[in-house]
Motif scaffolding. Structure first.
Motif, PDB file in Angstrom:
ATOM      1  N   ARG A 254       0.828  -1.206   0.000  1.00 60.74           N
ATOM      2  CA  ARG A 254       0.000   0.000   0.000  1.00 60.74           C
ATOM      3  C   ARG A 254       0.867   1.263   0.000  1.00 60.74           C
ATOM      4  O   ARG A 254       0.613   2.222  -0.745  1.00 60.74           O
ATOM      5  CB  ARG A 254      -0.925  -0.010   1.219  1.00 60.74           C
ATOM      6  N   GLU A 255       1.926   1.255   0.826  1.00 56.07           N
ATOM      7  CA  GLU A 255       2.798   2.427   0.890  1.00 56.07           C
ATOM      8  C   GLU A 255       3.532   2.656  -0.438  1.00 56.07           C
ATOM      9  O   GLU A 255       3.724   3.800  -0.865  1.00 56.07           O
ATOM     10  CB  GLU A 255       3.805   2.254   2.031  1.00 56.07           C
ATOM     11  N   ALA A 256       3.958   1.582  -1.095  1.00 59.13           N
ATOM     12  CA  ALA A 256       4.628   1.719  -2.388  1.00 59.13           C
ATOM     13  C   ALA A 256       3.685   2.359  -3.405  1.00 59.13           C
ATOM     14  O   ALA A 256       4.082   3.245  -4.184  1.00 59.13           O
ATOM     15  CB  ALA A 256       5.111   0.357  -2.885  1.00 59.13           C
ATOM     16  N   LEU A 257       2.415   1.932  -3.408  1.00 57.23           N
ATOM     17  CA  LEU A 257       1.455   2.504  -4.342  1.00 57.23           C
ATOM     18  C   LEU A 257       1.175   3.966  -4.024  1.00 57.23           C
ATOM     19  O   LEU A 257       1.067   4.811  -4.927  1.00 57.23           O
ATOM     20  CB  LEU A 257       0.154   1.693  -4.299  1.00 57.23           C
ATOM     21  N   GLN A 258       1.070   4.290  -2.748  1.00 61.92           N
ATOM     22  CA  GLN A 258       0.826   5.684  -2.362  1.00 61.92           C
ATOM     23  C   GLN A 258       1.989   6.590  -2.785  1.00 61.92           C
ATOM     24  O   GLN A 258       1.780   7.696  -3.285  1.00 61.92           O
ATOM     25  CB  GLN A 258       0.606   5.761  -0.847  1.00 61.92           C
ATOM     26  N   LYS A 259       3.208   6.102  -2.602  1.00 62.35           N
ATOM     27  CA  LYS A 259       4.380   6.894  -3.004  1.00 62.35           C
ATOM     28  C   LYS A 259       4.396   7.104  -4.520  1.00 62.35           C
ATOM     29  O   LYS A 259       4.730   8.195  -5.010  1.00 62.35           O
ATOM     30  CB  LYS A 259       5.665   6.197  -2.568  1.00 62.35           C
ATOM     31  N   SER A 260       4.038   6.067  -5.263  1.00 63.16           N
ATOM     32  CA  SER A 260       4.052   6.191  -6.722  1.00 63.16           C
ATOM     33  C   SER A 260       3.035   7.217  -7.195  1.00 63.16           C
ATOM     34  O   SER A 260       3.282   7.954  -8.153  1.00 63.16           O
ATOM     35  CB  SER A 260       3.769   4.831  -7.371  1.00 63.16           C
ATOM     36  N   LEU A 261       1.905   7.278  -6.522  1.00 67.76           N
ATOM     37  CA  LEU A 261       0.870   8.236  -6.921  1.00 67.76           C
ATOM     38  C   LEU A 261       1.210   9.643  -6.445  1.00 67.76           C
ATOM     39  O   LEU A 261       0.957  10.630  -7.163  1.00 67.76           O
ATOM     40  CB  LEU A 261      -0.478   7.784  -6.366  1.00 67.76           C
ATOM     41  N   ARG A 262       1.797   9.747  -5.238  1.00 67.58           N
ATOM     42  CA  ARG A 262       2.190  11.076  -4.759  1.00 67.58           C
ATOM     43  C   ARG A 262       3.232  11.700  -5.671  1.00 67.58           C
ATOM     44  O   ARG A 262       3.254  12.917  -5.870  1.00 67.58           O
ATOM     45  CB  ARG A 262       2.743  10.979  -3.325  1.00 67.58           C
ATOM     46  N   ALA A 263       4.124  10.870  -6.208  1.00 66.68           N
ATOM     47  CA  ALA A 263       5.173  11.391  -7.096  1.00 66.68           C
ATOM     48  C   ALA A 263       4.580  12.091  -8.315  1.00 66.68           C
ATOM     49  O   ALA A 263       5.210  12.980  -8.892  1.00 66.68           O
ATOM     50  CB  ALA A 263       6.089  10.258  -7.545  1.00 66.68           C
ATOM     51  N   LEU A 264       3.353  11.722  -8.685  1.00 63.97           N
ATOM     52  CA  LEU A 264       2.705  12.328  -9.847  1.00 63.97           C
ATOM     53  C   LEU A 264       1.536  13.227  -9.453  1.00 63.97           C
ATOM     54  O   LEU A 264       0.704  13.587 -10.292  1.00 63.97           O
ATOM     55  CB  LEU A 264       2.239  11.240 -10.806  1.00 63.97           C
ATOM     56  N   GLY A 265       1.467  13.579  -8.147  1.00 65.43           N
ATOM     57  CA  GLY A 265       0.513  14.592  -7.715  1.00 65.43           C
ATOM     58  C   GLY A 265      -0.807  14.089  -7.160  1.00 65.43           C
ATOM     59  O   GLY A 265      -1.728  14.889  -6.953  1.00 65.43           O
ATOM     60  N   TYR A 266      -0.939  12.807  -6.865  1.00 65.28           N
ATOM     61  CA  TYR A 266      -2.192  12.251  -6.339  1.00 65.28           C
ATOM     62  C   TYR A 266      -1.954  11.817  -4.898  1.00 65.28           C
ATOM     63  O   TYR A 266      -1.301  10.793  -4.640  1.00 65.28           O
ATOM     64  CB  TYR A 266      -2.671  11.081  -7.206  1.00 65.28           C
ATOM     65  N   TYR A 267      -2.510  12.574  -3.951  1.00 67.59           N
ATOM     66  CA  TYR A 267      -2.204  12.393  -2.531  1.00 67.59           C
ATOM     67  C   TYR A 267      -3.313  11.699  -1.750  1.00 67.59           C
ATOM     68  O   TYR A 267      -3.116  11.340  -0.593  1.00 67.59           O
ATOM     69  CB  TYR A 267      -1.916  13.760  -1.890  1.00 67.59           C
ATOM     70  N   GLN A 268      -4.489  11.488  -2.316  1.00 68.79           N
ATOM     71  CA  GLN A 268      -5.597  10.877  -1.573  1.00 68.79           C
ATOM     72  C   GLN A 268      -6.245   9.757  -2.388  1.00 68.79           C
ATOM     73  O   GLN A 268      -7.426   9.817  -2.739  1.00 68.79           O
ATOM     74  CB  GLN A 268      -6.632  11.944  -1.206  1.00 68.79           C
ATOM     75  N   PRO A 269      -5.480   8.716  -2.690  1.00 69.02           N
ATOM     76  CA  PRO A 269      -6.058   7.604  -3.451  1.00 69.02           C
ATOM     77  C   PRO A 269      -6.856   6.655  -2.545  1.00 69.02           C
ATOM     78  O   PRO A 269      -6.646   6.602  -1.329  1.00 69.02           O
ATOM     79  CB  PRO A 269      -4.820   6.903  -4.015  1.00 69.02           C
ATOM     80  N   THR A 270      -7.721   5.908  -3.171  1.00 65.30           N
ATOM     81  CA  THR A 270      -8.414   4.801  -2.498  1.00 65.30           C
ATOM     82  C   THR A 270      -7.883   3.507  -3.098  1.00 65.30           C
ATOM     83  O   THR A 270      -7.921   3.321  -4.317  1.00 65.30           O
ATOM     84  CB  THR A 270      -9.927   4.893  -2.697  1.00 65.30           C
TER      85      THR A 270
END
Length: 590
Positions: free
Chosen positions: A75-91
Motif C-alpha cells: 500500500r505504501e509503495a502505491l501511495q508513493k508512486s501516486l504522490r510522485a505524480l501529484g495524487y495524494y488521496q487515493p483509495t
C-alpha cells in the motif's frame, strides 16, 4: 495360468508409477504455490499505472502466504508512486483471486490531483545576472495550474545545481527548497532559492617548476582563456586535449587550484613532461588503386624547447615508393601556426607513367578553426620521367597556395553530415629559371547528408585547369589523370587521360569529375551503397576531343572505428560490354 500372469504384468507397473506421479504432482503444486505474487492494477491511466508498477517491482518477491505480512508495504509503495505524480488521496483496495492464488488484483481510485497554486524560484548572488540561469528557469516544466510532479521538481533542483557547478559558482547552495502540499485543498506551493555566491574566474597560470621558460612561452600560445574571464571546466578539458594533440608530451596535467583561489580567481596549474625519445610506427594497408602497401614512420616530436619537431615516412607499394620528411617550426600556436621544411623522393610506375621526383619546399601554415586552413609555399621539383613516348626531365621552382575547409557533424570517422573543400593554385615561369611556364588551378568539393536516420547522400565535384603552351612541357606530376577508388570507379587508377599516337596515356590540361552516392543502413554498422561517377581528363572540351567516362554500381560499407571499409562493384558503362572492377578502400567520407 497364462491369463493371471498377464494380469500381474499389467498391474505391477501401475503400483510403481503411482508413487512417482504423486511425488511429481506434489513438487509441481509446491513450486506453483511458491510462485511470487503478481499484480493486476485497475483504475489508473497509462502513466500512473506504469509508475505504480515500477514501485511494486522494487519490492522483494512476496509469496502468496506472505500477503498479510507485506500488505502495508504494498500500500505504501502505491501511495508513493501516486504522490510522485501529484495524487495524494487515493483509495486502494486489494482482492485475492481464488482461481489464481498468486495474483493480487488492486483496484485504485487516484482521487483528485494536487495542483500547483504558486511557484517561486529565486536567484541570489551573481547568478541573478546570468542568462543561463534565467533560461533554465524559464524553460522548466513546472507551471502554475499544472498537476504537481515530483520528478519535474527534482529535475529543476538538479538542473540548478549542475548549472552552478558548470558555470563556476562553486559556493552555490539551494538555501530554500520545499513543497508545501495541502491535501484537503488539493493544492501545493513550491519555493526554491538558489544562493549562487560569486562566480569564480580564471586566475593566473602556474607552471610546474621543471617547465622551462621557452616551453612556457610555447604553451602560452595555446592557452584558451584570459585571466579574469569566467571559469569554465570545459575550457580546461579542451586545453588538455590541445596539449595532447601536439604530440610533444608524454605526461600532461592541467587542473584548477580551487583551494588557492583569491578574490574568486582560480589559479590553473600546468605540468608537462616532453617526449625525448624517437618514435617508430609501422603499418600495412591495401587499396585497389595501389595494391598492398607497407609504411614506416620515424618521428622526433620534441627536438627542442621551442617545439621544433621532425617526422619522416617511408611508404612502399607496387606502384608508388615514397620517402618524405618534415621539420616543423611553430611561430604561434603549434597546432595552428607553423612553418614546415618538407622534402622527399617519389618513384611512380602507374599505367604509362614512370617517374622519379625529388622535391623540397618551405611552407607557412595557418589553420583557423571553423574557417579556411591556409598553406603558402615555395617548392622546388626535379622530375625525371617517361610518359608514353616522351622521355624528359624538368626542374621547376613553384610558388603556390592552398586552402582547405572541413566541417563534420558527429563522429569524425563516420560523420552524419558535413562538407569538405580543397583549393590549390601553383605556378612556375622561365623568368625565375624554371623549365616551363604554367599556372595550375585545382579544386574539389564534397558534401554528405543523412536524413531519416538510415539514408545518406554523398556528392562530389572536382575541377582543374592548367594554362600551358603544350602538355608535354610539364612533368606527369603536374598533369591531370583520373580514374580509381576516389574518382571514377569502374576504371583503374589514373587510367583516364588523353593518349599519344601510340595509344599511351599522356595526361591532360583539364580535369572534371562528378559523383553521387546513396547509402542505406541495413543493420548497425552495415550499409549498402549505389553510386554514379563520371569524369574526364582532356586537353580540350570540344565535343570531338573529349571523352567522358562513367562508372556505376553497388557497394557495401562496414563501419569500423577507423572509418568505413568500402567494397564497390563498378561497371564502366562507357566501354563496350561494360567491364566491371572491384574497388576496395578504407577511411572516412570527409
Amino acid at each position: 495360468m497364462a491369463h493371471h500372469e498377464s494380469t500381474a504384468l499389467i498391474h505391477k507397473p501401475k503400483r510403481r508409477i503411482g508413487p512417482w506421479l504423486l511425488v511429481i504432482l506434489f513438487f509441481s503444486a509446491s513450486a506453483w504455490a511458491a510462485k511470487p505474487l503478481t499484480y493486476k492494477i485497475n483504475g489508473l491511466d497509462k502513466e500512473l499505472k506504469q509508475n505504480a508498477s515500477l514501485y511494486l517491482d522494487n519490492l522483494p518477491a512476496i509469496k502468496p502466504r506472505q500477503l498479510d505480512e507485506y500488505r502495508l508495504e504494498i500500500r505504501e509503495a502505491l501511495q508513493k508512486s501516486l504522490r510522485a505524480l501529484g495524487y495524494y488521496q487515493p483509495t486502494i483496495e486489494f482482492h485475492r483471486s481464488r482461481k489464481t492464488t498468486n495474483q493480487l488484483t488492486i483496484n485504485i481510485n487516484p482521487g483528485q490531483p494536487v495542483i500547483i497554486q504558486s511557484l517561486q524560484v529565486s536567484l541570489e548572488g551573481d547568478a541573478r545576472k546570468d542568462r543561463a540561469f534565467k533560461r533554465l528557469i524559464r524553460q522548466n516544466r513546472l507551471k502554475v495550474g499544472d498537476v504537481l510532479n515530483d520528478g519535474e521538481y527534482e529535475s529543476l533542483k538538479t538542473g540548478l545545481n549542475d548549472l552552478a557547478l558548470t558555470r563556476s559558482y562553486f559556493d552555490a547552495d539551494l538555501s530554500e527548497h520545499q513543497i508545501k502540499v495541502y491535501p484537503n485543498k488539493h493544492t501545493a506551493d513550491i519555493s526554491l532559492t538558489m544562493n549562487s555566491g560569486r562566480r569564480y574566474r580564471f586566475g593566473p597560470v602556474i607552471y610546474d617548476a621543471p617547465v622551462s621558460e621557452a616551453t612556457r612561452e610555447l604553451l602560452n600560445t595555446m592557452i584558451n582563456f584570459e585571466r579574469g574571464q569566467p571559469y569554465r571546466s570545459e575550457k580546461l578539458s579542451q586545453l588538455n586535449m590541445d596539449f595532447s594533440a601536439t604530440g610533444y608530451f608524454k605526461s600532461i596535467e592541467v587542473r584548477p587550484l580551487k583551494d588557492k583561489a583569491v578574490d574568486a580567481e582560480v589559479p590553473i596549474f600546468v605540468s608537462v613532461i616532453p617526449k625525448t625519445a624517437w618514435e617508430l610506427e609501422t603499418g600495412i594497408g591495401f587499396s585497389t588503386d595501389e595494391g598492398p602497401r607497407v609504411s614506416l614512420s620515424i618521428d622526433n616530436p620534441w627536438m627542442d624547447e621551442k617545439g621544433h619537431s621532425f617526422t619522416s615516412d617511408i611508404k612502399v607499394s607496387q606502384k608508388v615508393q615514397e620517402l618524405s620528411g618534415r621539420y616543423k617550426i611553430p611561430y604561434g600556436n603549434p597546432l595552428l601556426e607553423y612553418y614546415s621544411l618538407d622534402g622527399g623522393y617519389q618513384r611512380t610506375t602507374i599505367q604509362d607513367t614512370d617517374s622519379q621526383l625529388v622535391s623540397a619546399s618551405i611552407n607557412k601554415w595557418k589553420k583557423r578553426l571553423g574557417n579556411w586552413d591556409q598553406d603558402f609555399f615555395i617548392r622546388v621539383d626535379y622530375e625525371n620521367y617517361t610518359q608514353g613516348l616522351q622521355n624528359s626531365s624538368n626542374l621547376l621552382l613553384i610558388p603556390g597556395m592552398s586552402f582547405d575547409r572541413r566541417k563534420v557533424v558527429g563522429n569524425p570517422m563516420d560523420p552524419r553530415s558535413g562538407h569538405l573543400y580543397n583549393i590549390k593554385i601553383e605556378t612556375s615561369a622561365k623568368a625565375w629559371q624554371s623549365d616551363a611556364d604554367f599556372i595550375k588551378v585545382w579544386g574539389r568539393a564534397k558534401w554528405l547528408t543523412t536524413f531519416f536516420k538510415h539514408h545518406r547522400f554523398i556528392s562530389r565535384i572536382e575541377q582543374g585547369a592548367i594554362w600551358v603552351d603544350e602538355i608535354k612541357n610539364i612533368p606527369p606530376s603536374i598533369r591531370f589523370f583520373t580514374g580509381g577508388d576516389q574518382t571514377v570507379r569502374g576504371y583503374s587508377y589514373d587510367s583516364i587521360s588523353p593518349r599519344d599516337s601510340s595509344g599511351q596515356l599522356i595526361g591532360g590540361q583539364y580535369l572534371s569529375v562528378a559523383s553521387i552516392e546513396y547509402d542505406y543502413e541495413i543493420i548497425d554498422n552495415w550499409r549498402i551503397a549505389f553510386f554514379v561517377d563520371s569524369g574526364t581528363s582532356t586537353n580540350s572540351y570540344k565535343q570531338d576531343q573529349v571523352e567522358w567516362k562513367t562508372g556505376i554500381g553497388p557497394g557495401i560499407r562496414w563501419v569500423t572505428p577507423l572509418g568505413p571499409l568500402k567494397l564497390d562493384f563498378a561497371f564502366a558503362i562507357s566501354e563496350p560490354g561494360s567491364p566491371w572492377r572491384i574497388h576496395f578502400s578504407m577511411g572516412p567520407d570527409l
